[in-house]
Design an enzyme around this catalytic site. Sequence first.
Site, PDB file in Angstrom:
ATOM      1  NE  ARG A 139      -2.998  -7.388  -4.366  1.00 34.65           N
ATOM      2  CZ  ARG A 139      -3.718  -7.521  -3.469  1.00 34.65           C
ATOM      3  NH1 ARG A 139      -3.216  -7.412  -2.007  1.00 34.65           N
ATOM      4  NH2 ARG A 139      -4.888  -7.187  -3.300  1.00 34.65           N
ATOM      5  CG  HIS A 194      -1.900  -1.034   1.292  1.00 29.96           C
ATOM      6  ND1 HIS A 194      -1.953  -1.834   2.486  1.00 29.96           N
ATOM      7  CD2 HIS A 194      -2.929  -1.344   0.460  1.00 29.96           C
ATOM      8  CE1 HIS A 194      -3.131  -2.669   2.218  1.00 29.96           C
ATOM      9  NE2 HIS A 194      -3.600  -2.379   1.184  1.00 29.96           N
ATOM     10  CB  SER A 215      -4.529  -6.663   4.750  1.00 31.06           C
ATOM     11  OG  SER A 215      -3.935  -5.309   4.071  1.00 31.06           O
TER      12      SER A 215
HETATM   13  P1  ADP Z   1      -9.762  -3.457  -0.253  1.00 33.71           P
HETATM   14  O1  ADP Z   1     -10.692  -4.080   0.537  1.00 33.71           O
HETATM   15  O2  ADP Z   1     -10.644  -2.161  -0.985  1.00 33.71           O
HETATM   16  O3  ADP Z   1      -9.392  -4.547  -1.259  1.00 33.71           O
HETATM   17  P2  ADP Z   1      -7.155  -3.236   0.433  1.00 33.71           P
HETATM   18  O4  ADP Z   1      -6.486  -2.646   1.532  1.00 33.71           O
HETATM   19  O5  ADP Z   1      -6.937  -4.634   0.551  1.00 33.71           O
HETATM   20  O6  ADP Z   1      -8.541  -3.007   0.230  1.00 33.71           O
HETATM   21  O7  ADP Z   1      -6.630  -2.680  -0.861  1.00 33.71           O
HETATM   22  C1  ADP Z   1      -6.580  -1.440  -1.360  1.00 33.71           C
HETATM   23  C2  ADP Z   1      -6.030  -1.331  -2.644  1.00 33.71           C
HETATM   24  O8  ADP Z   1      -4.715  -1.578  -2.616  1.00 33.71           O
HETATM   25  C3  ADP Z   1      -6.592  -2.238  -3.898  1.00 33.71           C
HETATM   26  O9  ADP Z   1      -6.587  -1.766  -5.129  1.00 33.71           O
HETATM   27  C4  ADP Z   1      -5.567  -3.543  -3.659  1.00 33.71           C
HETATM   28  O10 ADP Z   1      -5.519  -4.163  -4.988  1.00 33.71           O
HETATM   29  C5  ADP Z   1      -4.261  -2.541  -3.632  1.00 33.71           C
HETATM   30  N1  ADP Z   1      -3.132  -3.285  -2.886  1.00 33.71           N
HETATM   31  C6  ADP Z   1      -3.323  -4.207  -1.681  1.00 33.71           C
HETATM   32  N2  ADP Z   1      -2.175  -4.736  -1.652  1.00 33.71           N
HETATM   33  C7  ADP Z   1      -1.157  -4.376  -2.644  1.00 33.71           C
HETATM   34  C8  ADP Z   1       0.298  -4.507  -2.779  1.00 33.71           C
HETATM   35  N3  ADP Z   1       0.824  -5.366  -2.073  1.00 33.71           N
HETATM   36  N4  ADP Z   1       0.698  -3.815  -4.006  1.00 33.71           N
HETATM   37  C9  ADP Z   1       0.019  -3.111  -4.811  1.00 33.71           C
HETATM   38  N5  ADP Z   1      -1.565  -2.876  -4.521  1.00 33.71           N
HETATM   39  C10 ADP Z   1      -1.868  -3.575  -3.436  1.00 33.71           C
END
Ligand code: ADP
Length: 163
Positions: free
Chosen positions: A92, A18, A130
Amino acid sequence: MPTIAIYPGSFDPPTEGHKNIIERASKLFDQVIVAIAVNSAKQETLSPEERVTLLKGLFQEYPNIQIESFQDQLLIHYVQKKKAQVIVRGLRTFQDYEYEFQMALANKQLAPEIETVFIMADARYAFLSSTLIKEIVRLGGSCEGMLSLSVEKKLKEKLKKSR
Ligand code: ADP
């Protein structure tokens, strides 16, 4: 007119993946608002306040990054309220793509003036989620390079308490 981008997500917890997307977005847009979705139906590990505090701590040196939380509402309504033009999401895997494509199309239908911009995951973090990180920490694995120290400390504390 400054370009304002909203990066929405659960960030439970915020990972290095993130953080990488936020830093890169801050170079592309005048202002980036990291919007922590508060979902009362979802079982959360870190409270919204904890996630806001952690992310604020990580980005205090960045004048064009703001951290906020938003309550159960359509993302597009929040984006319009903030007068933002862009939604940023990270990509991803193909699995992400399917879901993100559907969400982007739905949001386009609801608000054609708003663009969703995808930033490809950095190869170092493309495996990182996460959910995975919580599993690693819960089972005592090392999360070196996956979490900032402040996040790791808070997550360990919370997971210990919930046992
Ligand atoms: P959500 O519950 O909306 O999916 P996340 O916190 O899991 O929320 O993710 C928010 C955004 O960040 C999403 O677009 C997700 O694909 C992206 N994301 C999560 N982890 C990564 C990562 N390791 N690298 C790049 N983007 C990520």
